[in-house]
Motif scaffolding. Structure first.
Motif, PDB file in Angstrom:
ATOM      1  N   ASN A  82      12.972  -7.464  10.124  1.00  0.00           N
ATOM      2  CA  ASN A  82      11.668  -6.893  10.470  1.00  0.00           C
ATOM      3  C   ASN A  82      10.534  -7.876  10.174  1.00  0.00           C
ATOM      4  OD1 ASN A  82      12.702  -4.423  11.296  1.00  0.00           O
ATOM      5  ND2 ASN A  82      12.477  -3.477   9.271  1.00  0.00           N
ATOM      6  N   ASP A  83       9.445  -7.729  10.885  1.00  0.00           N
ATOM      7  CA  ASP A  83       8.213  -8.442  10.560  1.00  0.00           C
ATOM      8  C   ASP A  83       7.515  -7.662   9.449  1.00  0.00           C
ATOM      9  OD1 ASP A  83       5.955 -10.278  10.893  1.00  0.00           O
ATOM     10  OD2 ASP A  83       4.947  -8.521  11.754  1.00  0.00           O
ATOM     11  N   GLN A  84       7.483  -8.242   8.250  1.00  0.00           N
ATOM     12  CA  GLN A  84       6.985  -7.485   7.100  1.00  0.00           C
ATOM     13  C   GLN A  84       5.485  -7.224   7.180  1.00  0.00           C
ATOM     14  OE1 GLN A  84       9.331  -6.138   5.512  1.00  0.00           O
ATOM     15  NE2 GLN A  84      10.894  -7.430   6.458  1.00  0.00           N
ATOM     16  N   ALA A  85       4.744  -8.071   7.862  1.00  0.00           N
ATOM     17  CA  ALA A  85       3.328  -7.794   8.069  1.00  0.00           C
ATOM     18  C   ALA A  85       3.142  -6.510   8.875  1.00  0.00           C
ATOM     19  CB  ALA A  85       2.649  -8.968   8.767  1.00  0.00           C
ATOM     20  N   THR A  86       4.056  -6.259   9.808  1.00  0.00           N
ATOM     21  CA  THR A  86       4.008  -5.021  10.584  1.00  0.00           C
ATOM     22  C   THR A  86       4.312  -3.825   9.700  1.00  0.00           C
ATOM     23  OG1 THR A  86       4.631  -6.168  12.620  1.00  0.00           O
ATOM     24  CG2 THR A  86       4.996  -3.794  12.547  1.00  0.00           C
ATOM     25  N   VAL A  87       5.309  -3.951   8.821  1.00  0.00           N
ATOM     26  CA  VAL A  87       5.633  -2.868   7.889  1.00  0.00           C
ATOM     27  C   VAL A  87       4.411  -2.512   7.054  1.00  0.00           C
ATOM     28  CG1 VAL A  87       7.077  -2.189   5.928  1.00  0.00           C
ATOM     29  CG2 VAL A  87       8.073  -3.515   7.799  1.00  0.00           C
ATOM     30  N   LEU A  88       3.728  -3.535   6.530  1.00  0.00           N
ATOM     31  CA  LEU A  88       2.556  -3.300   5.690  1.00  0.00           C
ATOM     32  C   LEU A  88       1.410  -2.697   6.499  1.00  0.00           C
ATOM     33  CD1 LEU A  88       1.415  -3.617   2.829  1.00  0.00           C
ATOM     34  CD2 LEU A  88       0.630  -5.897   3.498  1.00  0.00           C
ATOM     35  N   ARG A  89       1.200  -3.196   7.709  1.00  0.00           N
ATOM     36  CA  ARG A  89       0.126  -2.645   8.544  1.00  0.00           C
ATOM     37  C   ARG A  89       0.391  -1.185   8.863  1.00  0.00           C
ATOM     38  NH1 ARG A  89       0.099  -1.569  13.593  1.00  0.00           N
ATOM     39  NH2 ARG A  89       1.902  -2.917  14.084  1.00  0.00           N
ATOM     40  N   GLU A  90       1.622  -0.847   9.220  1.00  0.00           N
ATOM     41  CA  GLU A  90       1.939   0.544   9.527  1.00  0.00           C
ATOM     42  C   GLU A  90       1.755   1.432   8.302  1.00  0.00           C
ATOM     43  OE1 GLU A  90       5.077  -0.267  13.219  1.00  0.00           O
ATOM     44  OE2 GLU A  90       5.844   0.411  11.270  1.00  0.00           O
ATOM     45  N   ALA A  91       2.103   0.915   7.119  1.00  0.00           N
ATOM     46  CA  ALA A  91       1.901   1.696   5.898  1.00  0.00           C
ATOM     47  C   ALA A  91       0.421   1.951   5.645  1.00  0.00           C
ATOM     48  CB  ALA A  91       2.522   0.971   4.709  1.00  0.00           C
ATOM     49  N   SER A  92      -0.435   0.992   5.994  1.00  0.00           N
ATOM     50  CA  SER A  92      -1.874   1.161   5.774  1.00  0.00           C
ATOM     51  C   SER A  92      -2.448   2.275   6.640  1.00  0.00           C
ATOM     52  CB  SER A  92      -2.606  -0.151   6.063  1.00  0.00           C
ATOM     53  OG  SER A  92      -2.613  -0.439   7.457  1.00  0.00           O
ATOM     54  N   GLU A  93      -1.678   2.708   7.635  1.00  0.00           N
ATOM     55  CA  GLU A  93      -2.120   3.787   8.523  1.00  0.00           C
ATOM     56  C   GLU A  93      -1.550   5.141   8.121  1.00  0.00           C
ATOM     57  OE1 GLU A  93      -0.681   2.274  12.201  1.00  0.00           O
ATOM     58  OE2 GLU A  93      -2.156   0.636  12.315  1.00  0.00           O
ATOM     59  N   GLY A  94      -0.891   5.207   6.944  1.00  0.00           N
ATOM     60  CA  GLY A  94      -0.213   6.426   6.535  1.00  0.00           C
ATOM     61  C   GLY A  94      -1.007   7.353   5.635  1.00  0.00           C
ATOM     62  N   GLY A  95      -2.291   7.031   5.385  1.00  0.00           N
ATOM     63  CA  GLY A  95      -3.142   7.949   4.655  1.00  0.00           C
ATOM     64  C   GLY A  95      -3.090   7.834   3.151  1.00  0.00           C
ATOM     65  N   PHE A  96      -2.441   6.794   2.619  1.00  0.00           N
ATOM     66  CA  PHE A  96      -2.412   6.600   1.170  1.00  0.00           C
ATOM     67  C   PHE A  96      -3.596   5.741   0.762  1.00  0.00           C
ATOM     68  CE2 PHE A  96      -0.920   4.027  -2.534  1.00  0.00           C
ATOM     69  CZ  PHE A  96      -0.901   5.068  -3.458  1.00  0.00           C
ATOM     70  N   GLY A  97      -4.384   6.211  -0.225  1.00  0.00           N
ATOM     71  CA  GLY A  97      -5.605   5.507  -0.576  1.00  0.00           C
ATOM     72  C   GLY A  97      -5.508   4.599  -1.775  1.00  0.00           C
ATOM     73  N   GLY A  98      -4.359   4.556  -2.437  1.00  0.00           N
ATOM     74  CA  GLY A  98      -4.212   3.732  -3.630  1.00  0.00           C
ATOM     75  C   GLY A  98      -3.719   2.337  -3.316  1.00  0.00           C
ATOM     76  N   PRO A  99      -3.468   1.539  -4.356  1.00  0.00           N
ATOM     77  CA  PRO A  99      -2.920   0.193  -4.156  1.00  0.00           C
ATOM     78  C   PRO A  99      -1.590   0.241  -3.420  1.00  0.00           C
ATOM     79  CG  PRO A  99      -3.697   0.470  -6.410  1.00  0.00           C
ATOM     80  CD  PRO A  99      -3.720   1.830  -5.782  1.00  0.00           C
TER      81      PRO A  99
END
Length: 250
Positions: free
Chosen positions: A220-237
């Motif tokens: 997987n492209d890990q930058a994509t994994v991180l970007r998709e996670a940033s769209e999941g509504g979690f506001g913490g680190p």
């Protein structure tokens, strides 16, 4: 309580990390969550070869348990053997499955090095830790864990698809180690793994302090994994796991 990521690669060891293995330490006690392919070598960067006090296995896929076989050799045939028996908390079939993987039928079983304790849902004590195990959503018997010690807590998803049990295990945890094996695409199989977005959604529902995405499949492209996670509504680190990363929860 200190958490060290020994290995965080999903499904097989990657070029920068072994498969799943997490070292949890408190009060001089050292416990492993999972012991996947390639992790025994990397573990020796962090603690002595004979310093493991307990092992917990979420499930019996090779990328989460196979280095138990190599560790059996270490503790059975090392220069000062016999060494103290190490408890392994694992699904009930672990002694048979791991002995078959070890593949030495003329020798005694792995019980010469380990005391296998069958897992079931619920809470129990291991050294200074209180551990809660819950069944998560995977094609085989698989558990997520919550570990509490020194007034802090870490939750670990193991391998899971979307799971209300994971949200319960992680509720209010200081740190959630959550798998993010998939990237978003149509037709993903249900009940197998999470995307980064889904991992973040679970973290938000559980109101955890920090989310670390793990079980990162190397193709997987890990930058994509991180970007998709940033769209999941979690506001913490929020960050990707990295072999060698240390989290001090004191």
């Amino acid at each position: 309580m200190k958490v060290t990521i020994v290995g965080c690669s999903g499904s097989y060891p990657g070029p920068d990390s072994p498969a799943s293995c997490y070292l949890i330490e408190a009060d001089g006690f050292r416990m492993l969550l999972d012991f996947g392919s390639g992790s025994l070598g990397a573990l020796q960067r962090h603690i002595g070869l004979y310093d493991v006090d307990a092992i917990c296995l979420t499930h019996l896929h090779a990328d989460h348990c196979l280095d138990v076989c190599g560790y059996h050799v270490v503790r059975t045939y090392g220069p000062a053997a016999p060494y103290p028996i190490v408890p392994i908390y694992a699904p009930a079939d672990a002694p048979r499955r791991l002995a078959a993987a070890y593949g030495m039928p003329d020798e005694p079983g792995l019980e010469t090095a380990f005391d296998f304790v069958p897992l079931e849902p619920g809470s129990f004590e291991i050294g200074p830790f209180s551990l809660t195990a819950g069944l998560v959503n995977h094609p085989v018997e698989a558990y997520g864990f919550r570990v509490t010690g020194d007034g802090r807590s870490v939750a670990y998803s193991g391998d899971t698809g979307e799971s209300n049990e994971l949200v319960k295990l992680a509720a209010g945890a200081d740190l959630l180690l959550c798998e993010a094996s998939f990237v978003e695409r149509p037709g993903l199989p249900p009940g197998l793994h999470l995307t980064g977005r889904q991992a973040a959604e679970h973290a938000a529902k559980a109101d955890v302090g920090r989310l670390v995405l793990t079980h990162l499949v190397p193709w997987n492209d890990q930058a994509t994994v991180l970007r998709e996670a940033s769209e999941g509504g979690f506001g913490g680190p929020l960050e990707l796991a990295r072999s060698g990363a240390v989290y001090d929860l004191a």
